[in-house]
Design a protein around this motif. Structure first.
Motif, PDB file in Angstrom:
ATOM      1  N   ASP A   2      54.472  69.763 -39.360  1.00  0.00           N
ATOM      2  CA  ASP A   2      55.667  70.430 -38.847  1.00  0.00           C
ATOM      3  C   ASP A   2      56.644  69.453 -38.213  1.00  0.00           C
ATOM      4  O   ASP A   2      57.848  69.595 -38.302  1.00  0.00           O
ATOM      5  CB  ASP A   2      55.282  71.520 -37.851  1.00  0.00           C
ATOM      6  N   GLU A   3      56.083  68.422 -37.591  1.00  0.00           N
ATOM      7  CA  GLU A   3      56.936  67.466 -36.895  1.00  0.00           C
ATOM      8  C   GLU A   3      57.896  66.755 -37.854  1.00  0.00           C
ATOM      9  O   GLU A   3      59.012  66.425 -37.509  1.00  0.00           O
ATOM     10  CB  GLU A   3      56.078  66.408 -36.173  1.00  0.00           C
ATOM     11  N   GLY A 632      50.991  77.265 -41.497  1.00  0.00           N
ATOM     12  CA  GLY A 632      50.869  76.980 -40.070  1.00  0.00           C
ATOM     13  C   GLY A 632      51.003  78.288 -39.314  1.00  0.00           C
ATOM     14  O   GLY A 632      51.902  79.072 -39.605  1.00  0.00           O
ATOM     15  N   SER A 633      50.095  78.550 -38.368  1.00  0.00           N
ATOM     16  CA  SER A 633      50.104  79.853 -37.707  1.00  0.00           C
ATOM     17  C   SER A 633      50.162  79.709 -36.196  1.00  0.00           C
ATOM     18  O   SER A 633      49.533  78.832 -35.619  1.00  0.00           O
ATOM     19  CB  SER A 633      48.842  80.617 -38.101  1.00  0.00           C
ATOM     20  N   SER A 634      50.905  80.590 -35.575  1.00  0.00           N
ATOM     21  CA  SER A 634      51.054  80.545 -34.121  1.00  0.00           C
ATOM     22  C   SER A 634      49.810  81.010 -33.386  1.00  0.00           C
ATOM     23  O   SER A 634      49.696  80.846 -32.184  1.00  0.00           O
ATOM     24  CB  SER A 634      52.229  81.423 -33.695  1.00  0.00           C
ATOM     25  N   LYS A 638      47.840  74.173 -30.958  1.00  0.00           N
ATOM     26  CA  LYS A 638      48.707  73.258 -31.704  1.00  0.00           C
ATOM     27  C   LYS A 638      47.967  72.355 -32.681  1.00  0.00           C
ATOM     28  O   LYS A 638      48.383  72.176 -33.815  1.00  0.00           O
ATOM     29  CB  LYS A 638      49.482  72.373 -30.717  1.00  0.00           C
ATOM     30  N   ARG A 641      46.635  74.111 -36.088  1.00  0.00           N
ATOM     31  CA  ARG A 641      47.539  75.091 -36.646  1.00  0.00           C
ATOM     32  C   ARG A 641      47.630  75.119 -38.171  1.00  0.00           C
ATOM     33  O   ARG A 641      47.860  76.153 -38.757  1.00  0.00           O
ATOM     34  CB  ARG A 641      48.920  74.790 -36.104  1.00  0.00           C
ATOM     35  N   GLN A 689      44.499  81.893 -25.938  1.00  0.00           N
ATOM     36  CA  GLN A 689      44.964  81.780 -24.549  1.00  0.00           C
ATOM     37  C   GLN A 689      44.148  82.732 -23.671  1.00  0.00           C
ATOM     38  O   GLN A 689      44.000  83.892 -24.004  1.00  0.00           O
ATOM     39  CB  GLN A 689      46.442  82.207 -24.428  1.00  0.00           C
TER      40      GLN A 689
END
Lengths: 1091, 634
Positions: A2-3, A632-634, A638, A641, A689
């Motif tokens: 992603d970066e 890529g999944s939220s 990180k 992902r 989380q």
């Protein structure tokens, strides 16, 4: 990954963009669509007639000039006329017939006879992000057309899909109207029960498809193997079901056509049928009498104890004042009731779908409106569904086309009270629904209703008919599904398509009930609301090219974004105003105590994907497909992902090889594929989380304080489940495809399975989702279609499908250990449960003492002969008439590990059979579906064979009665002797335990029978799903009234079920009581009309 | 012309080409723009709005006081059921399988009663789990709040109380002193001595810790509560570490060490003396009156409060008032309280109290009053029927539904009484068929007609317990403010875990074990408060309950246990008392109809089930335990 895509210059702009991602993206898409251009052409007139092989003129045949958008359709006499340039080619096409092309020279008349297709080899199959010719397909895809889907006449799409594709197992999970279905493609690959196949409706990913009207479906394609599904990456493990609804391009043609109007509809009645054999009043009387027998002296002193009546007054509901046994009186008077009949009714269903479609030179359109209505067999179970549909496709110029498609559904469900349904069948025939004035008795089984003394009654259970009146439960759902696309073809073979697809669901559930139990503040109402919005934005670039005459290459690149969020609200109040439903919660007191009380919440997730696919075909014989997708999944931390999901597949059309070509073989293709797919279902949006949970409240003295606490321990290393699948397939067709079909074998190994591992209680005893388990599915799928007769007037086609899947857990928690409490056992199917085995009834017959530990311990001599009841009393303290639970190792004790038996609730195989017979204008079709060799744990039997209670209704089964048992009497004299006693003359060797109240566990002796073995049954079944008879009126009649097509039909759904299961319906044999209900036979009458 | 045409075509072609390029360019830019704009990694960061974007660490790191409330609240599940998913009738594990409590109508003592427990039993699992859940919240509060926080001593007490319960039911268990919030799954069992010593060491300084009040009656841990718990822990440790079993069936043992018994006596002295109320001067009935909660004898209790309850009050209480009674019919239509028919007194219990002893009447509700109904519902809820006992001051003219006469009365005394009070026993227009019972093995039932004339029957006591109305309810748990409802989560009596007379009996037991002759003084203090005769020696004690020869002579220990039964009936301590004093087998074989020999309480190899099984789920989930670590007998 992603970066790499982060461009810092855009950061500020990006921040603004993020504020309103959707509108910004919409603006861009609209801007692109505004680009316009123009194009031109000239000609001579050709006319002619198109007819079938039989000479019958064909109406509605498309006559098009190849390479242009010019065209027409034939009229009622099969005639057409069209302007065309010399040298152009005219193409005649009609669904189900072989398309013919004629080059225009100097003729002015071209008459054509179209031949019917035996098998459609040009069929196009929908694959992920595109379509492919079936002949080029390398993966395993099952397709169902609209005709096949709607022919079965069920009100729900899923029921119609049942049995249509081998390897796709669909089971109705409840006996209630609008109920759910369980669907599994190629077995279960996850330990997680939330995992369902992925549904893609016109490119939009959906959680289900039940909201669609069956008549609006153009086709359904089921992607089964990993090489087909890998293009959907991280969500595809359980298979992908792609639904294509009718649109401008499929319904209107590519060429100009007049608007056509179609109507399809039916009306049906669902008749309650195959009601289980509940006890009638005499049978229940007999049962209850036995249920009040206790051991003489209180305990059993031998294996065949003598029984005495415990309390005849309570048993037969004695009235002290009138000195009568009420049950005897009621039995004599016949004042008993058939409760199942009181709580059920015949259901109704209807479906109407009206659509208009057509096209002009550059625009084609389709509009539809549907109404589906179903009344269940419980008063108050109803479903109303409206569908609105619109689709427009416009060719703006040579380079740009654009269009949209939307489907709006409004669904209103009303539900009968769950309590009522659960209780209704428990009412025994003596219980009195109505009082002397005809009003409902509040408690049909208490002493007031029964006319007995206060301590002599069945129960204080409230009247289920009251529950039915007391509750209003309604759900309203709005769904909007759409897509808007711009397709640009900048050069030959290339297209760039951007599709924005929003998906919106809004539902509201309202529940209002007047407590029948609590007379003060009786009204409780709740209001639940959920709004979910998501969008998918797919950007696809496609490039197709042919070179060197033998090479064909097709490449696709995808960049896709998905975002979704939902808001939820729930309110519940007690003591609201009478009749105010859920619209005036303020009139009551908010109830915050409910454990599930979760007044508001919010959730969001997003996903970003890249994918690439290449199809390469050599000489139309050798095919290669390769795909890869990155997701890529939220949902994940990180560092975990991104995942990649590659696949590769090859196919060989052997029948195209010169050296293999024969007359009788029309098609032979071998396919081999391998792919990796993922699954992230069952992971909550914020699973990685740790959150704050609460509140609870606790008082110190009289002051309450709120308490909060952390949620379960989280696992930040969480990632996808992945499956590797290898598939080998053969497509075959013989004798001009009169015999055709496919064979597929596969092995799918799913690893890193998401499983909530039980944490030790020291760690809070919660669960933590981990990637540990492993499951393997292996199976075979066969389909065979034969055209048995193909004469001018008579055509008979049959098809069979067969699927076998072997499911095996290979690992659960990483320790190599089973998880018996969750019924997960390594080396066995996921759908396994362990329970004891019931092997008959302890009788008064002789037996040989077995050579086992307990017999020796109890001082018995193995090999000698003794009465069964003596043996079981000595070794197990069990008495005659009680069930024998298998003690596998003969140690006299029951332990799950040593004595448990493994039952599997996955069928050994499933199959279906379909037949269509057409004779002249009549058509007759039927289908049959079967699941074989599996065991369920039936809540129904658990309840209705529960011998431990004596007030509730039971299933009438053949139970054991020892000789000499007191079975009836007219009273007990002062000295304790019975008046007019009746005794069982000789032993009745029933299959089920003797009801009584002597032994432990309500007389049955062992809790193993009550808690399990009485409900483990084989639920194999064969269902004739439907029989349909239709008649299509001759064109010569209907044309006069302006119709193009008129077909009338009648359908009988589920007319026959063959099973040994004794509950309601084997299909939902394992459902909970509140979802259970009898099966029905539906009779429908319908029409298809086209103008 | 021709040239011109060509030119036009070229121009047109050029135009088309230009447009095509434009389209291509625009699409390419659009795609790139799309990719770059959304290619930012932020797109994949989901915000948890309902948590304000915080994690649990962020939240409790700032303030752990709400976790403290959770820790207190979690003790509730260890004392009662409120029928949540996590809860169960804890009275099952505390009271069944003893000499005192039998099953009633529609229930079965099940695995607890007949000692057929297996490691897969769900209730044992829940108890184990609930203890550790409470320990975990206490540890979490300690971690987030720190050792120096005001509530650290309270959390240590709660944690110790949970370990006390765990050791009594399971023996040595994993000893967790920190907040577990990681993926660690290995927690081996600790030695029993290690646990007792740790608890004693951990609690001792708290007795003088100024962060705790000396005593408290609002449910907050006090110094006195710590001392009381130390007394009980030391008593248990005295038995478990300072005696050796000689024979399970006869309950014989030899003493090897005095240390813990001595400590138990001194902690009991300390706990008894440090409060304002040190003597047993209040009457038994007052002590347990529903209108006298938080009295001076109460040392630590779990708090319930109806008035301030934030939700539906009929759902927020506990079920203890529903547990110790028989089903009396449907509440709304009979005026009786909701009851689960779960636990009724054994015949032995009914013979425990003598005539002089106020504790029979203090423990059981002898008279249950009748009610009239209109439209299927009692009109006078709270002042008729069951709760009239509390809420009507003059009982002399109330119609009686049931009278559970004490076992020391004779049949003729009862005949005389019911004849004298004929009007009260007349059914009249009341809902319940009036009955009187002479309770126990010699059960006699008087049934009355509309006018109060009686007939008598003499059914078998244990059979009759299966009927409704068959046994009296236990007043200790009655919540007199219960409003009409069939809810079994409707009892708001505080659950007293530590109180003064229990400490007297703890001290008596410890002194007896030390051979200290003054042990009988403590017994007598408890007895004489309720009017029972003072005992000069064991020889003065001759209980009326029937027993077989194999039970042997009544011992000092039997007297102590009987006194505990009289004073602490239905306080959820009995099973632990019998296990601790090594009388579990002897009492069950003698008094539990489900146990006829020691074999019923042993596995095939003769291992006696002195403890509960460690739950199979725990052994499966905890990699620090294997089946080898299972308690004997399972």
């Amino acid at each position: 990954m992603d970066e790499n895509f982060q461009i810092t210059n855009y950061t500020i702009f990006y921040q603004i963009m993020k504020i309103n991602k959707i509108t910004k993206r919409m603006t861009l898409a609209i801007f692109m669509s505004l680009l316009c251009m123009v194009a031109l052409a000239q000609e001579k007139m050709i006319s002619g007639k198109v007819s079938e092989a039989s000479g019958m003129p064909m109406i509605g045949v498309t006559v098009a000039v190849q390479g242009t958008t010019i065209g027409t359709i034939t009229d009622v006499d099969g005639n057409y006329s069209i302007k065309v340039q010399k040298g152009r080619t005219l193409q005649f096409s009609f669904i189900g017939f072989i398309t013919q092309a004629i080059e225009v020279d100097n003729q002015s008349t071209i008459n054509i006879t179209l031949k019917e297709k035996a098998m459609d080899l040009d069929e196009v199959v929908v694959v992920g992000y595109g379509t492919m010719k079936k002949t080029d397909l390398t993966g395993s895809v099952g397709s169902v057309s609209t005709e096949k889907l709607t022919k079965k006449g069920a009100p729900s799409l899923m029921e119609n899909l049942q049995g249509a594709v081998p390897g796709v197992s669909i089971t109705q999970s409840t006996g209630r109207a609008g109920g759910g279905f369980d669907i599994e493609i190629r077995g279960k690959s996850s330990l997680n029960s939330d995992v369902k196949p992925m549904y893609v409706v016109d490119g939009v990913i959906c959680s289900d498809i039940q909201f669609l009207n069956p008549q609006d479906i153009e086709r359904i394609d089921v992607l089964k193997d990993a090489s087909s599904t890998a293009i959907y990456g991280s969500r595809a493990t359980a298979g992908v079901i792609i639904v294509t609804t009718k649109s401008g391009t499929t319904e209107g043609s590519k060429v100009q056509s007049k608007p056509s109007i179609s109507y399809d509809g039916y009306y049906g009645s669902a008749v309650v049928s195959r009601m289980p054999n509940f006890m009638d009043s005499q049978e229940f009387y007999n049962y209850r009498f036995l249920k009040f027998l206790t051991y003489s002296g209180g305990t059993a002193s031998s294996g065949n104890p003598i029984y005495q009546m415990g309390s005849l007054e309570q048993c037969l509901l004695y009235n002290n004042a009138s000195q009568e046994y009420r049950l005897k009186t009621l039995l004599d008077e016949g004042a008993t009731y058939d409760w199942p009949d009181l709580v059920t009714q015949n259901g109704k269903q209807q479906n109407h779908y009206l659509s208009v479609s057509g096209s002009s030179e550059n625009v084609s359109y389709h509009m539809g409106i549907g109404y589906n209505q179903e009344d269940g067999i419980y008063t108050g179970d109803t479903q109303d569904r409206f569908n609105f549909k619109g689709s427009v496709d416009a060719t703006i110029n040579k380079y740009v086309s654009s269009g949209f498609n939307f489907n709006i559904a409004y669904i209103k469900n009303e539900y009968a009270s769950d309590d009522a349904i659960q209780i209704a069948y428990r009412m025994n025939p003596f219980m009195q629904p109505y009082d002397a004035n005809g009003a409902l008795n509040e408690k049909p089984g208490n002493y007031v209703a029964m006319g007995s003394s206060s301590s002599n009654q069945f129960s204080d259970q409230r009247n289920p008919l009251l529950y039915m009146q007391a509750e209003v439960n309604e759900k309203e759902t709005y769904r909007l599904l759409g897509n808007f696309y711009v397709d640009i073809k900048p050069m030959k073979g290339m297209s760039i398509k951007s599709t924005f697809a929003p998906n919106f669901t809004n539902y509201r559930t309202g529940d209002f009930y007047t407590s029948v139990d609590s007379p003060t503040d009786p009204n409780t109402a709740s209001y639940e609301h959920k709004r979910s919005m998501s969008y998918t934005w797919d950007n696809i670039i496609n490039y197709a090219t042919k070179f060197g005459g033998i090479h064909s290459l097709n490449m696709m690149g995808l960049y896709s974004l998905t975002y979704g969020n939902s808001e939820y609200g729930y309110l519940i109040a007690n003591g609201v105003m009478d009749g105010s439903l859920w619209y005036n919660l303020g009139s009551g007191t908010m109830n915050t105590e409910n454990d599930d009380y979760d007044p508001t919440s919010f959730s969001e997730s997003s996903m970003m994907s890249y994918a690439f696919r290449a199809n390469y075909t050599l000489m139309d014989k050798y095919m290669l497909t390769a795909t890869v997708r990155w997701d890529g999944s939220s949902k994940f931390a990180k560092e975990n992902r991104w995942g990649s999901f590659p696949s590769v597949a090859i196919a060989w059309r052997a029948s195209e090889e010169e050296w293999l070509k024969t007359d009788w073989m029309s098609n032979l293709k071998l396919r081999l594929s391998y792919g990796i797919t993922g699954n992230n279902a069952g992971i909550d949006d914020y699973e990685t989380q740790q959150t704050v949970t609460g509140p609870i409240s606790y008082p110190f003295g009289s002051t309450y304080y709120n308490g909060f606490y952390p949620s379960d321990i989280v696992n930040s290393a969480l990632s996808w489940e992945t499956s590797e699948e290898l598939n080998l397939g053969i497509d075959y067709g013989f004798i001009n495809n009169r015999i055709s079909g496919t064979i597929d074998i596969y092995q799918k190994t799913s690893k890193d399975l998401l499983y909530s591992v039980d944490l030790p209680f020291e760690a809070g005893g919660g669960t933590m989702t981990t990637n540990i388990g492993e499951v393997r599915n292996r199976g075979v799928e066969l389909s065979l279609t034969t055209v048995n007769v193909d004469k001018k007037d008579l055509r008979w086609e049959t098809s069979f499908s067969f699927a076998m899947n072997d499911n095996e857990i290979r690992e659960i928690m990483g320790t190599g250990e089973d998880l018996p409490n969750s019924n997960l056992f390594i080396g066995r199917s996921i759908h396994t449960f362990r329970g004891y085995e019931w092997n008959g009834i302890i009788s008064d017959k002789d037996m040989i003492v077995p050579d086992n530990e307990i017999a020796v311990l109890k001082g018995l001599t193995p090999g000698t002969t003794m009465k069964e009841y003596d043996y079981y009393y000595t070794c197990y303290k069990m008495t005659e008439g009680q069930p024998i639970i298998v003690d596998r190792n003969g140690d006299g004790k029951y332990t799950d590990e040593e004595d448990g038996k493994y039952y599997t609730s996955t069928p050994a195989w499933t199959g279906s059979f379909n037949t269509i017979l057409t004779y002249k204008r009549w058509d007759l079709s039927a289908s049959l579906y079967t699941k074989q060799n599996y065991t369920v744990s039936s809540y129904f039997l658990g309840e209705y064979l529960n011998w431990s209670d004596r007030g509730r209704e039971k299933l009438q089964v053949d139970y054991y009665i020892p000789a000499g048992t007191l079975v009836d009497c007219d009273g007990v004299a002062a000295d304790g002797t019975y008046i007019n006693p009746k005794y069982q003359e000789s032993t009745h060797y029933g299959k089920y335990p003797m009801p009584n109240n002597g032994g432990t566990n309500g007389g049955v002796g062992t809790d193993k029978w009550l808690s399990g073995t009485n409900r483990y049954v084989d639920a194999s079944y064969v269902k004739v799903k439907n029989i349909t008879l239709g008649y299509s009126f001759p064109n010569s009649w209907i044309n006069k009234i302006g119709m193009q097509k008129l077909r009338l039909y009648c359908t009988v759904t589920n007319p026959f079920v063959f099973t040994s299961y004794e509950g309601f319906d084997p299909e939902w044999a394992d459902t909970k009581l509140s979802n259970d209900g009898p099966s029905t036979i539906t009779y429908q009458f319908g029409a298809s009309i086209k103008f | 012309m021709k040239d011109a045409k060509i030119e036009t075509t070229t121009i047109m072609k050029y135009k088309i080409d230009t447009t095509m390029k434009k389209i291509f360019l625009i699409s390419a830019i659009a795609m790139m723009g799309v990719a770059s704009l959304t290619g930012c990694s932020d797109f994949l960061d989901a915000e948890n709005k309902s948590q304000g974007g915080q994690t649990a660490d962020d939240y409790f790191g700032k303030d752990a006081s709400e976790l403290r409330v959770t820790a207190y609240n979690s003790i509730k599940l260890l004392a009662n059921s409120n029928n949540t998913d996590e809860g169960f009738n804890t009275t099952d594990i505390y009271e069944w399988g003893t000499d005192l409590t039998l099953a009633s109508r529609g229930s079965d003592v099940g695995a607890f009663g007949d000692y057929s427990l297996t490691s897969s039993n769900g209730d044992v699992l829940k108890h184990y789990k609930n203890c550790y859940a409470a320990i975990r919240w206490a540890n979490a509060t300690l971690q987030y709040g720190g050792e120096d926080s005001d509530y650290a001593p309270e959390m240590k007490f709660l944690r110790a109380y949970c370990y006390y319960l765990l050791t009594q039911q399971f023996g040595g268990v994993p000893l967790i002193k920190h907040y577990v919030n990681d993926a660690e799954r290995s927690y081996p069992r600790a030695d029993l001595k290690e646990i007792y010593d740790y608890l004693i060491e951990d609690l001792t300084p708290l007795v003088i810790d100024s962060r705790l009040a000396v005593e408290d009656h609002t449910g907050v841990v006090s110094q006195r509560a710590v001392a009381a718990l130390l007394a009980k822990i030391n008593l248990a440790a005295g038995w478990d570490l300072g005696t050796t079993l000689t024979d399970a069936a006869s309950g014989t043992y030899s003493k090897t060490d005095d240390t813990y018994f001595k400590a138990a006596v001194s902690w009991a002295n300390k706990a008894i003396d440090m409060g304002a109320t040190t003597t047993l001067s209040m009457s038994f009935a007052d002590k347990w009156s529903p209108f006298n909660e938080g009295n001076g004898e109460e040392i630590f209790s779990i708090q319930y409060d109806r008035a301030g309850y934030p939700g539906d009050a009929s759902e927020g209480g506990h079920s203890l008032q529903n547990q110790f009674s028989s089903y009396y019919g449907e509440e709304a239509a009979t005026g009786m309280k909701a009851s689960s028919s779960m636990k009724v007194p054994s015949s032995k219990v009914l013979y425990l109290w003598d005539k002089e002893d106020a504790r029979y009447d203090g423990t059981f509700m002898q008279f249950m009053y009748n009610a009239k109904i209109a439209s299927g519902v009692t009109a006078g809820w709270g002042t008729e029927g069951y709760f009239a006992y509390y809420n009507v001051s003059d009982h002399s003219n109330l119609p009686i539904a049931f009278w559970y006469a004490p076992s020391y009365m004779t049949e003729s005394q009862i005949d005389a009484y019911v004849t004298e009070h004929k009007a009260q026993f007349a059914r009249g227009e009341n809902i319940n068929d009036p009955k009187a019972f002479l309770m126990g093995d010699k059960l006699v039932i008087w049934s009355f007609d509309v006018d109060g004339n009686f007939t008598k029957t003499k059914p078998n006591y244990s059979d009759y317990l299966l009927n409704i109305n068959s046994a009296p309810c236990v007043r200790k748990w009655d919540d007199a403010t219960t409003t009409q409802s069939n809810s079994q989560k409707n009892c708001y009596r505080d659950i007293v875990l530590l109180h003064l007379s229990d400490l007297y009996l703890v001290r008596a037991e410890a002194k007896y074990m030390l051979g200290d002759g003054t042990w009988l003084n403590d017994i007598n203090a408890v007895r004489t408060r309720s009017g029972a005769t003072s005992l000069g020696s064991l020889g003065d004690y001759d209980p009326r309950y029937s027993r077989s020869a194999s039970f042997g002579n009544i011992t000092e220990l039997d007297l102590i246990l009987d006194e505990r039964a009289r004073e602490l009936y239905a306080e959820n301590q009995r099973w632990m008392d019998l296990r601790r004093t090594r009388q579990l087998v002897r009492y069950n074989v003698e008094f539990n109809p489900k146990v006829t020999s020691i074999a019923n309480m042993s596995d095939a190899s003769g291992n006696v089930k002195w403890y509960r099984p460690i739950p199979a789920n725990e052994i499966a989930a905890n990699t620090g335990m294997t089946n080898e670590d299972q308690n004997p007998g399972y």
